[in-house]
Design a protein around this motif. Structure first.
Motif, PDB file in Angstrom:
ATOM      1  N   CYS A  40      -0.208   3.001  -3.688  1.00  0.00           N
ATOM      2  CA  CYS A  40       0.511   1.680  -4.294  1.00  0.00           C
ATOM      3  C   CYS A  40      -0.638   0.667  -3.541  1.00  0.00           C
ATOM      4  N   LEU A  41      -1.198   1.078  -2.627  1.00  0.00           N
ATOM      5  CA  LEU A  41      -2.299   0.048  -1.825  1.00  0.00           C
ATOM      6  C   LEU A  41      -3.551   0.661  -1.798  1.00  0.00           C
ATOM      7  N   SER A  42      -4.265   0.616  -2.854  1.00  0.00           N
ATOM      8  CA  SER A  42      -5.699   1.419  -2.870  1.00  0.00           C
ATOM      9  C   SER A  42      -6.890   0.286  -3.179  1.00  0.00           C
TER      10      SER A  42
ATOM     11  N   SER B  56      -0.065  -6.831   7.748  1.00  0.00           N
ATOM     12  CA  SER B  56      -0.026  -5.786   8.663  1.00  0.00           C
ATOM     13  C   SER B  56      -1.103  -5.326   9.070  1.00  0.00           C
ATOM     14  N   SER B  57      -2.130  -5.153   8.526  1.00  0.00           N
ATOM     15  CA  SER B  57      -3.513  -4.407   8.845  1.00  0.00           C
ATOM     16  C   SER B  57      -3.831  -5.331   9.859  1.00  0.00           C
ATOM     17  N   SER B  58      -4.197  -6.542   9.812  1.00  0.00           N
ATOM     18  CA  SER B  58      -4.674  -7.482  10.780  1.00  0.00           C
ATOM     19  C   SER B  58      -3.866  -7.338  11.925  1.00  0.00           C
ATOM     20  N   ILE B  59      -2.496  -7.343  11.817  1.00  0.00           N
ATOM     21  CA  ILE B  59      -1.645  -7.521  13.235  1.00  0.00           C
ATOM     22  C   ILE B  59      -1.915  -6.311  13.766  1.00  0.00           C
TER      23      ILE B  59
ATOM     24  N   ARG C 266      -3.402 -17.803   7.058  1.00  0.00           N
ATOM     25  CA  ARG C 266      -2.967 -18.665   6.001  1.00  0.00           C
ATOM     26  C   ARG C 266      -1.417 -18.716   6.233  1.00  0.00           C
ATOM     27  N   THR C 267      -0.744 -17.707   6.191  1.00  0.00           N
ATOM     28  CA  THR C 267       0.743 -17.576   6.441  1.00  0.00           C
ATOM     29  C   THR C 267       1.164 -16.574   7.681  1.00  0.00           C
ATOM     30  N   PRO C 268       1.889 -16.974   8.350  1.00  0.00           N
ATOM     31  CA  PRO C 268       2.219 -16.303   9.541  1.00  0.00           C
ATOM     32  C   PRO C 268       2.979 -15.024   9.123  1.00  0.00           C
TER      33      PRO C 268
ATOM     34  N   ALA D  94      -9.380  -8.965   6.042  1.00  0.00           N
ATOM     35  CA  ALA D  94      -8.030  -8.014   6.176  1.00  0.00           C
ATOM     36  C   ALA D  94      -7.130  -8.918   5.253  1.00  0.00           C
ATOM     37  N   THR D  95      -7.376  -8.775   4.077  1.00  0.00           N
ATOM     38  CA  THR D  95      -6.904  -9.599   2.880  1.00  0.00           C
ATOM     39  C   THR D  95      -5.975  -8.798   1.899  1.00  0.00           C
ATOM     40  N   GLY D  96      -5.746  -7.640   2.204  1.00  0.00           N
ATOM     41  CA  GLY D  96      -4.599  -6.957   1.380  1.00  0.00           C
ATOM     42  C   GLY D  96      -5.312  -6.268   0.232  1.00  0.00           C
TER      43      GLY D  96
HETATM   44  P1  NA7 Z   1      -1.380  -8.085   3.312  1.00  0.00           P
HETATM   45  O1  NA7 Z   1       0.046  -7.828   3.927  1.00  0.00           O
HETATM   46  O2  NA7 Z   1      -1.407  -8.478   1.713  1.00  0.00           O
HETATM   47  O3  NA7 Z   1      -2.061  -9.305   4.025  1.00  0.00           O
HETATM   48  C1  NA7 Z   1      -3.285  -9.855   3.630  1.00  0.00           C
HETATM   49  C2  NA7 Z   1      -3.343 -11.022   4.544  1.00  0.00           C
HETATM   50  O4  NA7 Z   1      -4.687 -11.928   3.912  1.00  0.00           O
HETATM   51  C3  NA7 Z   1      -2.321 -11.916   4.395  1.00  0.00           C
HETATM   52  O5  NA7 Z   1      -1.979 -12.681   5.526  1.00  0.00           O
HETATM   53  C4  NA7 Z   1      -2.610 -13.205   3.393  1.00  0.00           C
HETATM   54  O6  NA7 Z   1      -2.301 -14.380   3.412  1.00  0.00           O
HETATM   55  C5  NA7 Z   1      -4.340 -13.133   3.657  1.00  0.00           C
HETATM   56  N1  NA7 Z   1      -5.210 -13.604   2.710  1.00  0.00           N
HETATM   57  C6  NA7 Z   1      -5.330 -13.180   1.484  1.00  0.00           C
HETATM   58  N2  NA7 Z   1      -6.445 -13.869   0.616  1.00  0.00           N
HETATM   59  C7  NA7 Z   1      -6.421 -14.803   1.460  1.00  0.00           C
HETATM   60  C8  NA7 Z   1      -7.430 -15.850   1.405  1.00  0.00           C
HETATM   61  N3  NA7 Z   1      -8.158 -16.268   0.236  1.00  0.00           N
HETATM   62  N4  NA7 Z   1      -7.475 -16.815   2.548  1.00  0.00           N
HETATM   63  C9  NA7 Z   1      -7.013 -16.549   3.822  1.00  0.00           C
HETATM   64  N5  NA7 Z   1      -6.036 -15.655   3.819  1.00  0.00           N
HETATM   65  C10 NA7 Z   1      -5.914 -14.596   2.923  1.00  0.00           C
HETATM   66  O7  NA7 Z   1      -2.237  -6.841   3.571  1.00  0.00           O
HETATM   67  P2  NA7 Z   1      -2.409  -5.773   4.514  1.00  0.00           P
HETATM   68  O8  NA7 Z   1      -3.576  -5.145   4.350  1.00  0.00           O
HETATM   69  O9  NA7 Z   1      -2.386  -6.533   6.054  1.00  0.00           O
HETATM   70  O10 NA7 Z   1      -1.161  -4.878   4.426  1.00  0.00           O
HETATM   71  C11 NA7 Z   1      -0.859  -4.305   3.357  1.00  0.00           C
HETATM   72  C12 NA7 Z   1       0.191  -3.142   3.656  1.00  0.00           C
HETATM   73  O11 NA7 Z   1      -0.290  -2.065   4.092  1.00  0.00           O
HETATM   74  C13 NA7 Z   1       1.284  -3.599   4.862  1.00  0.00           C
HETATM   75  O12 NA7 Z   1       2.211  -4.352   4.283  1.00  0.00           O
HETATM   76  C14 NA7 Z   1       1.611  -2.192   4.818  1.00  0.00           C
HETATM   77  O13 NA7 Z   1       2.613  -1.721   4.016  1.00  0.00           O
HETATM   78  C15 NA7 Z   1       0.567  -1.310   5.019  1.00  0.00           C
HETATM   79  P3  NA7 Z   1      -1.151 -14.759   2.439  1.00  0.00           P
HETATM   80  O14 NA7 Z   1       0.365 -14.169   3.051  1.00  0.00           O
HETATM   81  O15 NA7 Z   1      -1.320 -14.469   1.068  1.00  0.00           O
HETATM   82  O16 NA7 Z   1      -0.865 -16.412   2.474  1.00  0.00           O
END
Ligand code: NA7
Length: 532
Positions: free
Chosen positions: A142-144, A186-189, A207-209, A374-376
């Motif tokens: 799901c997260l690849s 989550s990854s960043s945290i 961007r979002t806490p 760490a942008t998901g």
């Molecule tokens: P997440 O949870 O999708 O987090 C990605 C973070 O990156 C999130 O804070 C986003 O902010 C931020 N983001 C994404 N694009 C940008 C841009 N363009 N500028 C600034 N910040 C950005 O991914 P993770 O890898 O941490 O975790 C994924 C899952 O892995 C986790 O939930 C567990 O199930 C395991 P946003 O919230 O979009 O404002």
């Protein structure tokens, strides 16, 4: 079929948690099966996400396979929540124990899968060759697919550029370096507290806490382990009856019906013991906005207690409903912001203007050596829509899903006969403990293939009606909760141009009940050989 095409009963794409178990099941049924894996190692998400601090946020006694009693008895986890390398070790142990590795084609990448309506077989083309198979099973996770957002000037950065989801295998030395990290999911945290220990400065661009609950991780409590192992199958069964498929803190207590002082003292206890299960601490947190706010406020107050600088604490406090974005679990995340070398930059107040060869321009210039994204992920559908999967009339899955992914049970898609997805959209998947959800799907697919063989059926396909009705139900349930109230990767909001649709099925027990009913009714909603 040409000489170069090898024919299989089933091709499985991906050798992570789901691909390994799927292969084990089908191999034991005597089918000829090939597993294709892009990496040179198995492990899926645990193989790719090797950033410091990567850790499962579901207790390992639950985040583990249950299909083999000997396996679940013999394996000992060293901590309550296992770190990535230990999970990889476990998955390798599973592959060795059941002799799975020799049948996996590593470093091979699927490019296209195409259904042939005359032969009713799939042609799977990779970077190496072409295979023909009756069943095509996507165990692609799901997260690849990492999300690499457009950040102005990123291509001109000359320092080291990393993504948490494609972390290098070699140890990274950040000693005395200026490091920036973009994203606070989550990854960043998980990684921030680890990285902060060595660096000269860590600049966190938020961007979002996010809400995060302490993991309260520690060495495995041997008594707890022994108690669980003494009644492992009952333990698993009990967990499967909880909404998210996890060992729950909850009885049926509701915040709306409780004394607020008692609620807060219960939260205090849960905060010090629970991790993700905090969210299930009261039954109405996911469904009642007022109760949700009580829980959210408790966490905000904790952040303000932990973080000394109140301006920083305020920026770290989320404003949306708790759980609206994936709840995080941490080891010392908020405490890290009390370090002098850690700096929080609020992108809402001062967006990134540009990335240059050695700095990021936002409210000021930040000179950096390393930039971590760490942008998901392009979650839930990315691994499927990044390929060319061509079904009946050569319809491409990515086109069929343009307005939003639709799947029946997260297992099958109309127009794509004999194609199965493991934990696909419309199933509990990311809103459940992935391990048992994967096992549920793998068992179902294997049983279905066995049933087809016993009943002389060769092609299975879900109907569009079943799929439409199923996704309506997914959305109806989601609309009764707070999950649809926030922009998140659950509904595709994190990816530009992606259709906004809520994809996980909320509620493991309801899902299981429906899946069992449908199966007992001879796979209601699926058609076989286009005849029934
Ligand atoms: P997440 O949870 O999708 O987090 C990605 C973070 O990156 C999130 O804070 C986003 O902010 C931020 N983001 C994404 N694009 C940008 C841009 N363009 N500028 C600034 N910040 C950005 O991914 P993770 O890898 O941490 O975790 C994924 C899952 O892995 C986790 O939930 C567990 O199930 C395991 P946003 O919230 O979009 O404002």
């Amino acid at each position: 079929m040409t000489d170069k095409e090898t024919k299989y009963d089933a091709v499985i794409v991906g050798a992570g948690v789901s691909g390994l178990f799927m292969f084990y099941k089908l191999k034991n049924m005597g089918l000829s099966v090939l597993v294709i894996e892009k990496s040179d190692e198995l492990g899926g998400t645990w193989n790719w996400n090797r950033y410091p601090g990567a850790r499962c946020d579901i207790p390992s006694l639950e985040y583990s396979y249950q299909f083999d009693e000997e396996l679940q008895q013999e394996w000992n986890w060293s901590e309550k929540y296992s770190a990535g390398p230990e999970i990889l070790e476990y998955l390798n142990h599973v592959a060795d124990k059941f002799d799975l590795k020799d049948y996996i084609n590593f470093e091979e990448e699927v490019i296209q899968a195409k259904f042939n309506e005359d032969s009713c077989l799939w042609s799977v083309s990779t970077n190496r060759q072409k295979y023909v198979t009756k069943f095509c099973i996507f165990a692609t996770g799901c997260l690849s697919i990492p999300n690499k957002p457009e950040i102005p000037g990123l291509e001109s950065f000359e320092g080291e550029l990393l993504h948490t989801a494609t972390w290098p295998r070699e140890e990274q030395n950040f000693t005395d370096k200026n490091v920036a990290i973009i994203g606070t999911g989550s990854s960043s945290i998980q990684t921030i507290p680890e990285i902060a220990k060595d660096v000269k400065n860590l600049y966190v661009f938020q961007r979002t806490p996010n809400y995060s609950i302490p993991s309260n991780n520690g060495p495995m409590d041997k008594d707890v382990e022994a108690q669980v192992k003494a009644r492992y199958s009952e333990f698993r069964k009990e967990n499967s009856l909880n909404g998210f498929g996890l060992a729950s803190l909850s009885d049926e207590a509701m915040i709306s019906e409780s004394d607020l002082e008692e609620v807060n003292s219960q939260f205090e206890e849960n905060w010090n013991t629970s991790g993700l299960a905090f969210f299930g601490g009261y039954a109405d947190i996911p469904v009642d906005v007022n109760s949700n706010e009580v829980a959210a406020n408790f966490v905000r107050n904790k952040i303000k207690e932990i973080v000394s600088d109140q301006e920083t604490a305020e920026k770290l406090c989320p404003k949306y409903h708790i759980g609206g974005k994936r709840l995080c679990v941490d080891t010392g995340y908020f405490q890290t912001f009390n370090r002098e070398n850690v700096h929080l930059i609020d992108l809402n107040a001062s967006p990134i203007k540009n990335v240059n060869s050695n700095n990021i321009e936002a409210d000021q210039d930040y000179e950096i050596d390393v930039l971590i994204l760490a942008t998901g992920f392009d979650a839930m559908t990315g691994a499927l829509t990044s390929l060319d999967i061509l079904g009946r009339n050569e319809v491409n899955l990515k086109d069929q899903w343009k307005e939003g992914a639709k799947s029946y049970l997260g297992l099958g898609v109309s127009n794509f006969p004999n194609l199965f997805t493991i934990t696909g959209p419309g199933s509990p998947s990311v809103l459940s403990n992935m391990m048992p959800s994967i096992e549920q799907h793998v068992n179902w697919i294997a049983d279905c293939i066995g049933w087809m063989s016993e009943n002389n059926k060769s092609v299975i396909e879900s109907t569009k009606t079943a799929e439409d009705e199923w996704m309506e139900l997914v959305n109806e349930i989601a609309d009764m909760t707070i999950f649809t109230s926030t922009q998140s990767w659950y509904n595709g909001s994190n990816i530009e141009d992606k259709a906004k649709a809520f994809l996980p099925f909320i509620g493991v027990p309801v899902y299981t009940e429906k899946l069992e009913e449908i199966t007992a009714a001879e796979y209601q909603g699926f058609i076989f050989d286009k005849s029934n």
